[in-house]
Design a protein around this motif. Structure first.
Motif, PDB file in Angstrom:
ATOM      1  N   GLY A 261     -35.478  45.731  88.282  1.00 24.21           N
ATOM      2  CA  GLY A 261     -35.545  46.431  89.562  1.00 24.21           C
ATOM      3  C   GLY A 261     -36.084  47.839  89.426  1.00 24.21           C
ATOM      4  N   LEU A 262     -35.652  48.560  88.398  1.00 21.98           N
ATOM      5  CA  LEU A 262     -36.144  49.916  88.165  1.00 21.98           C
ATOM      6  C   LEU A 262     -37.637  49.914  87.870  1.00 21.98           C
ATOM      7  CD1 LEU A 262     -33.164  51.164  85.982  1.00 21.98           C
ATOM      8  CD2 LEU A 262     -33.844  52.169  88.180  1.00 21.98           C
ATOM      9  N   TYR A 263     -38.069  48.983  87.038  1.00 21.74           N
ATOM     10  CA  TYR A 263     -39.481  48.905  86.665  1.00 21.74           C
ATOM     11  C   TYR A 263     -40.337  48.546  87.883  1.00 21.74           C
ATOM     12  CZ  TYR A 263     -43.457  47.735  83.583  1.00 21.74           C
ATOM     13  OH  TYR A 263     -44.675  47.688  82.951  1.00 21.74           O
ATOM     14  N   HIS A 264     -39.858  47.576  88.644  1.00 16.78           N
ATOM     15  CA  HIS A 264     -40.570  47.149  89.849  1.00 16.78           C
ATOM     16  C   HIS A 264     -40.732  48.327  90.815  1.00 16.78           C
ATOM     17  CE1 HIS A 264     -41.783  44.574  93.182  1.00 16.78           C
ATOM     18  NE2 HIS A 264     -40.815  45.097  93.927  1.00 16.78           N
ATOM     19  N   ASN A 265     -39.663  49.052  91.055  1.00 15.81           N
ATOM     20  CA  ASN A 265     -39.731  50.210  91.959  1.00 15.81           C
ATOM     21  C   ASN A 265     -40.647  51.302  91.415  1.00 15.81           C
ATOM     22  OD1 ASN A 265     -38.059  49.061  93.829  1.00 15.81           O
ATOM     23  ND2 ASN A 265     -36.542  50.704  93.808  1.00 15.81           N
ATOM     24  N   ALA A 266     -40.560  51.556  90.107  1.00 12.26           N
ATOM     25  CA  ALA A 266     -41.392  52.601  89.501  1.00 12.26           C
ATOM     26  C   ALA A 266     -42.873  52.313  89.710  1.00 12.26           C
ATOM     27  CB  ALA A 266     -41.080  52.722  88.012  1.00 12.26           C
ATOM     28  N   LEU A 267     -43.263  51.059  89.533  1.00 13.65           N
ATOM     29  CA  LEU A 267     -44.669  50.682  89.713  1.00 13.65           C
ATOM     30  C   LEU A 267     -45.098  50.856  91.165  1.00 13.65           C
ATOM     31  CD1 LEU A 267     -44.728  47.475  87.479  1.00 13.65           C
ATOM     32  CD2 LEU A 267     -45.808  49.662  86.961  1.00 13.65           C
ATOM     33  N   LEU A 268     -44.231  50.459  92.109  1.00 12.84           N
ATOM     34  CA  LEU A 268     -44.555  50.622  93.525  1.00 12.84           C
ATOM     35  C   LEU A 268     -44.678  52.095  93.897  1.00 12.84           C
ATOM     36  CD1 LEU A 268     -42.323  47.948  95.316  1.00 12.84           C
ATOM     37  CD2 LEU A 268     -44.787  47.892  94.985  1.00 12.84           C
ATOM     38  N   LEU A 269     -43.750  52.912  93.401  1.00 15.84           N
ATOM     39  CA  LEU A 269     -43.773  54.342  93.706  1.00 15.84           C
ATOM     40  C   LEU A 269     -45.015  55.008  93.123  1.00 15.84           C
ATOM     41  CD1 LEU A 269     -39.987  55.041  93.111  1.00 15.84           C
ATOM     42  CD2 LEU A 269     -41.186  55.263  95.299  1.00 15.84           C
ATOM     43  N   GLU A 270     -45.400  54.606  91.919  1.00 17.02           N
ATOM     44  CA  GLU A 270     -46.643  55.119  91.326  1.00 17.02           C
ATOM     45  C   GLU A 270     -47.832  54.786  92.203  1.00 17.02           C
ATOM     46  OE1 GLU A 270     -48.015  55.513  87.072  1.00 17.02           O
ATOM     47  OE2 GLU A 270     -46.512  53.929  86.915  1.00 17.02           O
ATOM     48  N   ALA A 271     -47.892  53.522  92.645  1.00 13.00           N
ATOM     49  CA  ALA A 271     -49.025  53.079  93.456  1.00 13.00           C
ATOM     50  C   ALA A 271     -49.118  53.863  94.759  1.00 13.00           C
ATOM     51  CB  ALA A 271     -48.895  51.589  93.761  1.00 13.00           C
ATOM     52  N   LYS A 272     -47.984  54.295  95.286  1.00 16.27           N
ATOM     53  CA  LYS A 272     -47.968  55.065  96.534  1.00 16.27           C
ATOM     54  C   LYS A 272     -48.139  56.564  96.292  1.00 16.27           C
ATOM     55  CE  LYS A 272     -44.022  53.413  98.097  1.00 16.27           C
ATOM     56  NZ  LYS A 272     -42.885  53.154  99.017  1.00 16.27           N
ATOM     57  N   GLY A 273     -48.235  56.964  95.019  1.00 15.12           N
ATOM     58  CA  GLY A 273     -48.392  58.381  94.716  1.00 15.12           C
ATOM     59  C   GLY A 273     -47.100  59.170  94.756  1.00 15.12           C
ATOM     60  N   GLU A 274     -45.950  58.480  94.783  1.00 14.32           N
ATOM     61  CA  GLU A 274     -44.656  59.158  94.818  1.00 14.32           C
ATOM     62  C   GLU A 274     -44.150  59.349  93.390  1.00 14.32           C
ATOM     63  OE1 GLU A 274     -41.998  57.162  97.496  1.00 14.32           O
ATOM     64  OE2 GLU A 274     -43.547  56.921  99.031  1.00 14.32           O
ATOM     65  N   SER A 275     -44.704  60.358  92.719  1.00 20.41           N
ATOM     66  CA  SER A 275     -44.491  60.493  91.279  1.00 20.41           C
ATOM     67  C   SER A 275     -43.056  60.864  90.915  1.00 20.41           C
ATOM     68  CB  SER A 275     -45.450  61.534  90.697  1.00 20.41           C
ATOM     69  OG  SER A 275     -45.209  62.796  91.267  1.00 20.41           O
ATOM     70  N   ILE A 276     -42.378  61.661  91.759  1.00 21.27           N
ATOM     71  CA  ILE A 276     -41.014  62.048  91.433  1.00 21.27           C
ATOM     72  C   ILE A 276     -40.101  60.831  91.425  1.00 21.27           C
ATOM     73  CG2 ILE A 276     -39.017  63.379  92.205  1.00 21.27           C
ATOM     74  CD1 ILE A 276     -41.171  65.055  90.915  1.00 21.27           C
ATOM     75  N   GLY A 277     -40.218  59.981  92.433  1.00 22.07           N
ATOM     76  CA  GLY A 277     -39.433  58.756  92.459  1.00 22.07           C
ATOM     77  C   GLY A 277     -39.745  57.853  91.283  1.00 22.07           C
ATOM     78  N   ALA A 278     -41.031  57.776  90.911  1.00 27.45           N
ATOM     79  CA  ALA A 278     -41.418  56.967  89.749  1.00 27.45           C
ATOM     80  C   ALA A 278     -40.813  57.541  88.477  1.00 27.45           C
ATOM     81  CB  ALA A 278     -42.941  56.905  89.640  1.00 27.45           C
ATOM     82  N   HIS A 279     -40.849  58.882  88.325  1.00 24.22           N
ATOM     83  CA  HIS A 279     -40.215  59.542  87.179  1.00 24.22           C
ATOM     84  C   HIS A 279     -38.755  59.124  87.059  1.00 24.22           C
ATOM     85  CE1 HIS A 279     -42.846  62.411  85.192  1.00 24.22           C
ATOM     86  NE2 HIS A 279     -43.358  62.770  86.351  1.00 24.22           N
ATOM     87  N   ARG A 280     -38.043  59.185  88.176  1.00 23.70           N
ATOM     88  CA  ARG A 280     -36.619  58.876  88.158  1.00 23.70           C
ATOM     89  C   ARG A 280     -36.357  57.449  87.693  1.00 23.70           C
ATOM     90  NH1 ARG A 280     -35.363  61.465  94.106  1.00 23.70           N
ATOM     91  NH2 ARG A 280     -35.459  63.648  93.500  1.00 23.70           N
ATOM     92  N   ALA A 281     -37.101  56.514  88.266  1.00 20.15           N
ATOM     93  CA  ALA A 281     -36.903  55.103  87.916  1.00 20.15           C
ATOM     94  C   ALA A 281     -37.235  54.850  86.452  1.00 20.15           C
ATOM     95  CB  ALA A 281     -37.750  54.219  88.826  1.00 20.15           C
ATOM     96  N   TYR A 282     -38.378  55.382  85.993  1.00 15.14           N
ATOM     97  CA  TYR A 282     -38.773  55.174  84.594  1.00 15.14           C
ATOM     98  C   TYR A 282     -37.759  55.803  83.630  1.00 15.14           C
ATOM     99  CZ  TYR A 282     -43.499  53.356  85.534  1.00 15.14           C
ATOM    100  OH  TYR A 282     -44.566  52.585  85.913  1.00 15.14           O
ATOM    101  N   TYR A 283     -37.316  57.021  83.955  1.00 12.25           N
ATOM    102  CA  TYR A 283     -36.416  57.723  83.055  1.00 12.25           C
ATOM    103  C   TYR A 283     -35.078  56.980  82.936  1.00 12.25           C
ATOM    104  CZ  TYR A 283     -33.932  61.598  80.830  1.00 12.25           C
ATOM    105  OH  TYR A 283     -33.210  62.362  79.952  1.00 12.25           O
ATOM    106  N   THR A 284     -34.555  56.517  84.066  1.00 10.41           N
ATOM    107  CA  THR A 284     -33.308  55.759  84.032  1.00 10.41           C
ATOM    108  C   THR A 284     -33.471  54.497  83.189  1.00 10.41           C
ATOM    109  OG1 THR A 284     -32.798  56.572  86.254  1.00 10.41           O
ATOM    110  CG2 THR A 284     -31.518  54.711  85.463  1.00 10.41           C
ATOM    111  N   LEU A 285     -34.584  53.803  83.376  1.00  9.42           N
ATOM    112  CA  LEU A 285     -34.861  52.601  82.587  1.00  9.42           C
ATOM    113  C   LEU A 285     -35.029  52.941  81.108  1.00  9.42           C
ATOM    114  CD1 LEU A 285     -35.622  49.647  82.154  1.00  9.42           C
ATOM    115  CD2 LEU A 285     -37.894  50.147  83.086  1.00  9.42           C
ATOM    116  N   ALA A 286     -35.716  54.054  80.823  1.00  9.55           N
ATOM    117  CA  ALA A 286     -35.958  54.438  79.425  1.00  9.55           C
ATOM    118  C   ALA A 286     -34.653  54.691  78.687  1.00  9.55           C
ATOM    119  CB  ALA A 286     -36.844  55.688  79.369  1.00  9.55           C
ATOM    120  N   ARG A 287     -33.632  55.166  79.405  1.00 11.94           N
ATOM    121  CA  ARG A 287     -32.359  55.477  78.758  1.00 11.94           C
ATOM    122  C   ARG A 287     -31.425  54.263  78.653  1.00 11.94           C
ATOM    123  NH1 ARG A 287     -31.657  60.695  77.579  1.00 11.94           N
ATOM    124  NH2 ARG A 287     -29.458  60.259  77.155  1.00 11.94           N
ATOM    125  N   MET A 288     -31.903  53.096  79.032  1.00 16.68           N
ATOM    126  CA  MET A 288     -31.085  51.890  78.888  1.00 16.68           C
ATOM    127  C   MET A 288     -31.087  51.367  77.451  1.00 16.68           C
ATOM    128  SD  MET A 288     -31.794  49.753  82.425  1.00 16.68           S
ATOM    129  CE  MET A 288     -30.630  48.435  82.008  1.00 16.68           C
TER     130      MET A 288
END
Length: 438
Positions: A261-288
């Protein structure tokens, strides 16, 4: 990934008001020359609006060379004109991921380039930090570090560098009395990045409760808990299938707590240019603390594009220390350049010979595209042997577990087959990878 050049005429409304026909004729004449500069350097114009143009390049270096050519040409054209008749451009250049929509480009890189253009002095050029890192060793012009600037509709400060030009002033920050030193700018940027990633963004909430199991049905698959500080994240028993299901279903997930779910959202947020939201999703996933490499590669590319390679290196140094996995170690090694990158990659493979994605990058380091001069016979042997090891892992089913998005793995395998077959025709040996022999 693309380099975006945004150019705009200074005082266009005034020029039109004073001499509409003459200004429009001048603009049409200049546009023909500017388009030639863009084409010559391998770019394309993808958007025009009156006095502004937006251009796309594969290379930040070529985008910057185009900007310098444009400003030099305009400076020469303006010499015989009275100061109030001169047509001068401001130019901004950014780099990052973009999305194409009906021949137009969208994304944070486009937005930042447009905002950097407003920071440039008339006749000057303003670059993002990532562009400066890419071009500073290739283009012999003076760069001025003008520090971080808060610009309209961009949710984080943008670290900018100026190429002022002979008759263009350095763009001063109206909120500051003097320019910061490069060392201070680096410290401020690092602090700002950490604030965005950890503090203000609330990426890993210490008191946010896990969602009840009945709210997780949208993220397909039986879920098991993964401890992440005081927060419980959830991992499906088959995260690869869960991610594939989310891609097929589409749409953003509200408050995701699983890796797919985090990865899916991060990709969608990137595609929409919402980089802060993408950062959050990727970072949370990275710390798993998971071994999937593709989310880490996407996250590192996002940080690198927006904050520069130095910050990406720092982020992954910390991740590799806090939640060490083979994926974080590999991606941290990839944030270096040249001989150090290659040495770190070889050391990684010696320590983790079973992590199959690393062989793809080893092959890439010795490929014809990456060779510092001509690809040597030794380079070809290493590339061929590394590709053989990568494809062997795929055939034995040892590659699949390292990719959440299997389409990326399939693309890598296709590329590896093509390159391996091409090298085989040249008679390269695959007996062993020479750099790993004792």
């Amino acid at each position: 990934m693309a380099a975006i050049l945004a150019a705009d005429i200074v005082g266009f409304s005034r020029l039109i008001a004073e001499d509409e026909d003459g200004t429009l004729q001048q603009l049409a004449s200049y546009r023909n020359v500017l388009d030639d500069f863009v084409t010559h350097h391998g770019g394309r114009v993808f958007n025009t609006a009156g006095d502004s143009i937006m251009c796309e390049f594969d290379s930040a270096v070529e985008a910057t060379r185009t900007a310098i050519d444009i400003q030099d040409y305009m400076r020469a054209q303006n010499l015989p004109s009275a100061p109030n008749k001169r047509v001068r451009f401001r130019i901004g250049i950014s780099v990052g991921e973009v999305v194409e929509r009906q021949d137009d480009l969208l994304g944070m890189a486009v937005n930042i380039a447009a905002r950097l253009e407003t920071l440039a002095a008339p006749g000057g050029i303003c670059l993002s930090r990532a562009v400066h890192e890419a071009v500073s060793g290739h283009i012999a012009v003076p760069f001025v570090d003008i520090g971080e600037r808060q610009v309209k509709n961009i949710p984080f400060p943008v670290h900018a560098f100026a190429i002022p030009g002979p008759d263009a002033a350095i763009p001063l920050d109206p909120q500051r009395s003097s320019l910061r030193t490069p060392a201070m700018s680096t410290l401020v940027l690092a602090s700002a990045c950490l604030i965005v990633l950890v503090g203000a963004g609330g990426l890993v909430s210490q008191d946010q409760p896990s969602r009840p199991m009945d709210l997780l049905t949208a993220e397909a698959g039986i879920l098991r808990p993964v401890q992440q500080s005081a927060q419980t994240l959830l991992l499906p028993t088959n995260p690869i299938e869960a991610f594939s299901g989310l891609v097929q279903r589409g749409g953003q997930i509200d408050d995701p707590h699983s890796a797919p779910g985090l990865y899916h959202n991060a990709l969608l947020l990137e595609a929409k240019g919402e980089s802060i939201g993408a950062h959050r999703a990727y970072y949370t996933l990275a710390r798993m603390g998971l071994e999937f490499v593709d989310p880490h590669l996407r996250y590192a590319a996002l940080v690198r594009a927006h904050e520069g390679r130095f910050i990406a290196r720092q982020v992954y140094a910390e991740l590799n220390e806090d939640v060490p996995t083979r994926a974080t170690a590999l991606v941290h090694a990839l944030q270096f350049d040249g001989a150090e990158r290659k040495a770190r990659l070889i050391a990684f493979i010696k320590e983790h010979p079973g992590y199959a994605p690393a062989y793809f990058f080893l092959a890439e380091e010795h490929s014809e595209d990456r060779a510092e001069s001509l690809q040597t016979a030794q380079d070809r042997r290493i590339e061929h042997a590394a590709l053989a090891e990568f494809l062997k892992a795929h055939d034995e089913g040892r590659l699949i577990p390292f990719f959440l998005n299997q389409s990326i793995a399939a693309d890598w395998v296709e590329q590896a087959h093509e390159r391996h077959a091409r090298l085989a025709l040249s008679g390269e040996s695959v007996a062993a990878i020479p750099v790993l022999e004792p």
